[in-house]
Every structure is written in C-alpha cells, then in structure tokens.
Design a protein around this motif. Structure first.
Motif, PDB file in Angstrom:
ATOM      1  N   ASP A 275      22.845 -22.573  -2.508  1.00 20.65           N
ATOM      2  CA  ASP A 275      22.155 -23.702  -1.873  1.00 20.65           C
ATOM      3  C   ASP A 275      20.784 -23.255  -1.379  1.00 20.65           C
ATOM      4  O   ASP A 275      20.601 -22.114  -0.953  1.00 20.65           O
ATOM      5  N   ALA A 276      19.838 -24.185  -1.377  1.00 24.03           N
ATOM      6  CA  ALA A 276      18.444 -23.826  -1.097  1.00 24.03           C
ATOM      7  C   ALA A 276      18.143 -23.662   0.382  1.00 24.03           C
ATOM      8  O   ALA A 276      17.231 -22.912   0.744  1.00 24.03           O
ATOM      9  N   TYR A 277      18.888 -24.323   1.272  1.00 24.69           N
ATOM     10  CA  TYR A 277      18.459 -24.429   2.660  1.00 24.69           C
ATOM     11  C   TYR A 277      19.307 -23.655   3.661  1.00 24.69           C
ATOM     12  O   TYR A 277      18.931 -23.568   4.835  1.00 24.69           O
ATOM     13  N   ASP A 278      20.442 -23.102   3.258  1.00 20.41           N
ATOM     14  CA  ASP A 278      21.317 -22.478   4.257  1.00 20.41           C
ATOM     15  C   ASP A 278      22.012 -21.222   3.727  1.00 20.41           C
ATOM     16  O   ASP A 278      23.168 -20.959   4.065  1.00 20.41           O
ATOM     17  N   VAL A 279      21.311 -20.436   2.915  1.00 21.73           N
ATOM     18  CA  VAL A 279      21.871 -19.211   2.348  1.00 21.73           C
ATOM     19  C   VAL A 279      20.913 -18.046   2.598  1.00 21.73           C
ATOM     20  O   VAL A 279      19.690 -18.203   2.500  1.00 21.73           O
ATOM     21  N   LEU A 280      21.497 -16.873   2.912  1.00 21.89           N
ATOM     22  CA  LEU A 280      20.736 -15.631   3.059  1.00 21.89           C
ATOM     23  C   LEU A 280      21.223 -14.616   2.045  1.00 21.89           C
ATOM     24  O   LEU A 280      22.426 -14.523   1.773  1.00 21.89           O
ATOM     25  N   ILE A 281      20.300 -13.838   1.507  1.00 23.70           N
ATOM     26  CA  ILE A 281      20.627 -12.710   0.636  1.00 23.70           C
ATOM     27  C   ILE A 281      20.379 -11.428   1.426  1.00 23.70           C
ATOM     28  O   ILE A 281      19.299 -11.248   1.990  1.00 23.70           O
ATOM     29  N   GLN A 282      21.380 -10.542   1.476  1.00 26.50           N
ATOM     30  CA  GLN A 282      21.164  -9.307   2.234  1.00 26.50           C
ATOM     31  C   GLN A 282      21.440  -8.051   1.400  1.00 26.50           C
ATOM     32  O   GLN A 282      21.664  -6.968   1.949  1.00 26.50           O
ATOM     33  N   SER A 283      21.389  -8.178   0.059  1.00 31.49           N
ATOM     34  CA  SER A 283      21.604  -7.025  -0.814  1.00 31.49           C
ATOM     35  C   SER A 283      20.649  -7.079  -1.993  1.00 31.49           C
ATOM     36  O   SER A 283      20.155  -8.147  -2.364  1.00 31.49           O
ATOM     37  N   THR A 284      20.442  -5.928  -2.607  1.00 35.34           N
ATOM     38  CA  THR A 284      19.596  -5.826  -3.792  1.00 35.34           C
ATOM     39  C   THR A 284      20.370  -6.271  -5.030  1.00 35.34           C
ATOM     40  O   THR A 284      21.595  -6.471  -4.992  1.00 35.34           O
ATOM     41  N   GLU A 285      19.654  -6.381  -6.143  1.00 35.81           N
ATOM     42  CA  GLU A 285      20.290  -6.765  -7.398  1.00 35.81           C
ATOM     43  C   GLU A 285      21.401  -5.786  -7.774  1.00 35.81           C
ATOM     44  O   GLU A 285      22.495  -6.188  -8.177  1.00 35.81           O
ATOM     45  N   GLN A 286      21.134  -4.500  -7.652  1.00 37.44           N
ATOM     46  CA  GLN A 286      22.139  -3.501  -8.003  1.00 37.44           C
ATOM     47  C   GLN A 286      23.366  -3.618  -7.111  1.00 37.44           C
ATOM     48  O   GLN A 286      24.509  -3.537  -7.580  1.00 37.44           O
ATOM     49  N   GLU A 287      23.163  -3.807  -5.816  1.00 41.14           N
ATOM     50  CA  GLU A 287      24.285  -3.930  -4.892  1.00 41.14           C
ATOM     51  C   GLU A 287      25.117  -5.175  -5.180  1.00 41.14           C
ATOM     52  O   GLU A 287      26.352  -5.149  -5.100  1.00 41.14           O
ATOM     53  N   ILE A 288      24.448  -6.283  -5.510  1.00 41.27           N
ATOM     54  CA  ILE A 288      25.165  -7.512  -5.855  1.00 41.27           C
ATOM     55  C   ILE A 288      25.987  -7.293  -7.122  1.00 41.27           C
ATOM     56  O   ILE A 288      27.160  -7.688  -7.201  1.00 41.27           O
ATOM     57  N   ARG A 289      25.378  -6.665  -8.117  1.00 34.67           N
ATOM     58  CA  ARG A 289      26.085  -6.416  -9.377  1.00 34.67           C
ATOM     59  C   ARG A 289      27.310  -5.522  -9.157  1.00 34.67           C
ATOM     60  O   ARG A 289      28.400  -5.807  -9.672  1.00 34.67           O
ATOM     61  N   GLU A 290      27.159  -4.467  -8.383  1.00 36.55           N
ATOM     62  CA  GLU A 290      28.279  -3.560  -8.142  1.00 36.55           C
ATOM     63  C   GLU A 290      29.400  -4.241  -7.356  1.00 36.55           C
ATOM     64  O   GLU A 290      30.588  -4.053  -7.658  1.00 36.55           O
ATOM     65  N   SER A 291      29.043  -5.042  -6.353  1.00 39.19           N
ATOM     66  CA  SER A 291      30.059  -5.768  -5.579  1.00 39.19           C
ATOM     67  C   SER A 291      30.792  -6.774  -6.453  1.00 39.19           C
ATOM     68  O   SER A 291      32.018  -6.934  -6.354  1.00 39.19           O
ATOM     69  N   PHE A 292      30.045  -7.449  -7.322  1.00 40.62           N
ATOM     70  CA  PHE A 292      30.676  -8.414  -8.223  1.00 40.62           C
ATOM     71  C   PHE A 292      31.645  -7.719  -9.169  1.00 40.62           C
ATOM     72  O   PHE A 292      32.769  -8.208  -9.399  1.00 40.62           O
ATOM     73  N   GLU A 293      31.237  -6.608  -9.728  1.00 43.25           N
ATOM     74  CA  GLU A 293      32.096  -5.917 -10.690  1.00 43.25           C
ATOM     75  C   GLU A 293      33.381  -5.419 -10.043  1.00 43.25           C
ATOM     76  O   GLU A 293      34.452  -5.462 -10.653  1.00 43.25           O
ATOM     77  N   ARG A 294      33.320  -4.968  -8.785  1.00 43.44           N
ATOM     78  CA  ARG A 294      34.534  -4.571  -8.084  1.00 43.44           C
ATOM     79  C   ARG A 294      35.459  -5.765  -7.876  1.00 43.44           C
ATOM     80  O   ARG A 294      36.674  -5.681  -8.092  1.00 43.44           O
ATOM     81  N   LEU A 295      34.880  -6.885  -7.455  1.00 48.46           N
ATOM     82  CA  LEU A 295      35.683  -8.083  -7.217  1.00 48.46           C
ATOM     83  C   LEU A 295      36.202  -8.660  -8.533  1.00 48.46           C
ATOM     84  O   LEU A 295      37.337  -9.165  -8.595  1.00 48.46           O
TER      85      LEU A 295
END
Length: 375
Positions: free
Chosen positions: A98-118
């Motif tokens: 969503d455009a108005y109420d979301v924060l990103i607190q990780s880099t692309e690599q960190e997001i990719r690694e977290s996704f792959e674990r999940l």
C-alpha cells in the motif's frame, strides 16, 4: 514536486515501468510496486524508507479514477499489467505494498533472503501479511465468527496491504484474467477469494518473519524499536526477527497526540528509524494551494504558535464541549494538550464573570428605573 519522486519510476495506465536487467551475480531481483492514483504526503513513509534501503519504487495507476474500497479493481488490473511484463523473470520477486501506510526497513538482499527462508518453511511462493481479523465481511468471504478478543488472536487472516511472491506464482494464481474496475469489497475481497480457492499455493506470514501488520502501538503488537530505530518482533513461538515490511492499517496510521505534538504510530516509527528523512518530509506545518496544476502556493507556518492554538482548540472541544472523537482520548486537563487553556482559564473566568455582571447590572438598573407618570 516531492523530492522523493526523483527515485521513482512512475507508471500510468498507458505505460508501465521497466525493471533494470539483473546482474549475473544476482539473478533474482526484488521489484517494489505500489498503487497510488494521487499524491499525498503520507506516500513519504513508503518511498523514503524504500529509497533509504536502496529500493526504487514502481508507482502504478497515477492519475487513475479509483476509490476505496469498491473502486480498487483498477489496482488489481494495474498490478496484472505490470507482472505480465516480459522483463520480469519467473523467479523475480514482486513486493506489492500500500502507498500510504507501509515502511520498508531492509535492503533488497535482506528481503530476498527472508523470503527464501519463509518460502522453504511454508512451501509456497506467494505470501501475504497476516491480520488478526478477517475482512471484508461478505456472504462468501470471512464467514468465520469474529474473534472474541481480536487483539489476542494470532495473525492468521490475509491482509492485502502488503504481499510478496515470485513472478510465476502471481501469474498463475492471482492475475490470470482482468477483473472489473469496480467490485464489492475491493481488492481485499478479491485476494481473500483467491486464498480460499488456492489454500496450498498461498500463505500468510503469521509471526512477522517478513511482513508484519501494526494496527496499534508497538508494545501491544509484540514489537519493539531498537536504539537505531529498527523494529523487531519476538514471541514465545519464534526467535527475535526483523520484519522487512511493516504495514500500519487502521490504528497504525490514525492521528494521535504525543507530548503535545500531532503524530501516529507509523510516524513515530519512521521518525526514529529515518530521522533525516523525517526532518525533510514531516517536521513542519505547511498550507498549500494548487490551481489546476498551473499555479502553486506553499507556505510554512511558525510551528509552535500554530500548535499552541491547535492544542487549545482541541482541549476546548474535548473538555468543554465534550466531543468524543478518537483524538479526544489523548486530551486530559493535566497533560500537554490543555496547557494553553489552563494558562488562559483564569483570565477567561474573569472575562466571563465581568460579562455576566454587566448583563445582570443592566437588567437590575432597568427594573429599578422609576416609572414616568406624567402622562
């Protein structure tokens, strides 16, 4: 023009953004995508936090005629057009937020690694953030009884405010065909139905390993903010984790007052995590006017003077006129919200007393005036 727009690819209904070609060393890319039909200052939470982590944001639907919730079929169709773009590789990750109420607190690599674990743990390639209650309540969607205490209920229900998946999963499960631009329940109802029909191909992040909903203050949500501003999640069932994507629906972005200043949960998290960006985007009071996109007027006000007047008005509304809206929950006679009115109250009592005395004196003088019997 907002300064953080410089880091965007803007997509309109007639053309959409192209993702950069991945490097040989890093073949799986994360594409952050949002839908926004008009600019609002709250876009800064997503755009600035993403830019600070090196993630450019693709904005779809700018200039669309869309509204919440029924008019968000356009949102689904815009994402469909983007995902069907041949520039995306099948294993690329599309993160939709969503455009108005979301924060990103990780880099692309960190997001990719977290996704792959999940992804390995859940055995699915399409994951939504979880919520404590099911919405929307329609005859064929969310027919479960409401939780007795929603805040004690686990995050087992799908929330479409943030989700991530591989391109092939989105193409095969979510976005095979266009949908109506207008639909009851909006995009949330659409994704709920998809979840019901594909329960083994989609899943929900129930314990904030990657995506996390924050609908009230952090402590109540099992979250805490470290000294560097990073938000972490911990529970008895899991070790401490850093959710890469924080979604603040409802009470997470509703206005509140803190130490005499207007704020919200998402703003406080953003202020501590991204202090420099906060100063640029939000640490001011500004009025503006736009005349059909031709003439623009912006004026920054003296912040403390304006806040003093605003606090006094809020205190008068809530404590004298007895209004009961949500912001009045933060107004007490003995806190910062009523400090200006407390200072003025003795003078106000004196002025009101003088006016009442003057009125009573005139009435008494009028009654005591002798009658003219000459006629």
């Amino acid at each position: 023009m907002f300064p953080w727009f410089l880091s965007l690819w803007i997509s309109t209904p007639g053309a959409w953004a192209q993702s950069p070609a991945p490097s040989d060393a890093q073949s799986t890319r994360v594409h952050l995508v949002t839908y926004c039909n008009e600019a609002q200052s709250s876009m800064g939470f997503l755009l600035a936090s993403a830019a600070a982590n090196g993630l450019p944001t693709v904005v779809l639907g700018f200039g669309d005629h869309a509204w919440w919730p029924e008019g968000l079929g356009r949102k689904i169709n815009a994402l469909r057009r983007f995902v069907l773009d041949s520039a995306l590789k099948p294993n690329d990750l599309v993160l939709f937020a969503d455009a108005y109420d979301v924060l990103i607190q990780s880099t692309e690599q960190e997001i990719r690694e977290s996704f792959e674990r999940l992804e390995r743990r859940l055995n699915v390639s399409l994951i939504f953030n979880g919520d404590r209650d099911c919405a929307p309540r329609l005859p064929d969607v969310c027919t479960d009884p409401r939780p007795v205490d929603v805040w004690l209920h686990p995050r087992v229900y799908l929330n479409s405010g943030a989700f991530i998946g591989r391109t092939f999963a989105m193409k095969s499960i979510l976005l095979q065909d266009p949908v109506s631009d207008v639909m009851p329940g909006g995009d949330q109802a659409f994704y709920q139905r998809k979840f019901m029909s594909h329960p083994h191909a989609m899943s929900v992040d129930t314990d904030c390993q990657l995506l996390c909903t924050v609908a009230r203050n952090l402590d109540a949500e099992g979250l805490r903010q470290l000294s560097n501003g990073t938000v972490v999640f911990s529970s008895a069932a899991t070790s401490v984790s850093i959710p890469s994507i924080l979604h603040f629906p409802g009470g997470g972005h509703w206005p509140m007052w803190q130490q005499g200043l207007p704020s919200s949960v998402i703003q406080e998290v953003f202020r501590k995590r991204f202090p420099e960006q906060f100063k640029v985007l939000y640490d001011h009071i500004e009025v503006s006017a736009d005349l059909r996109g031709v003439h623009h007027f912006r004026k920054r006000l003296q912040q403390e003077s304006f806040l003093q007047a605003l606090r006094a008005i809020s205190c008068f509304r809530c404590k004298v006129l007895l209004h009961t809206d949500d912001e009045c929950n933060f107004v007490q006679w003995d806190n910062e919200m009523c400090q200006e009115l407390r200072m003025c109250l003795p003078w106000l009592i004196v002025v009101v007393g003088l006016l009442l005395w003057k009125r009573s004196w005139r009435r008494w003088c009028g009654r005591s005036k002798p009658l003219d019997r000459s006629s």
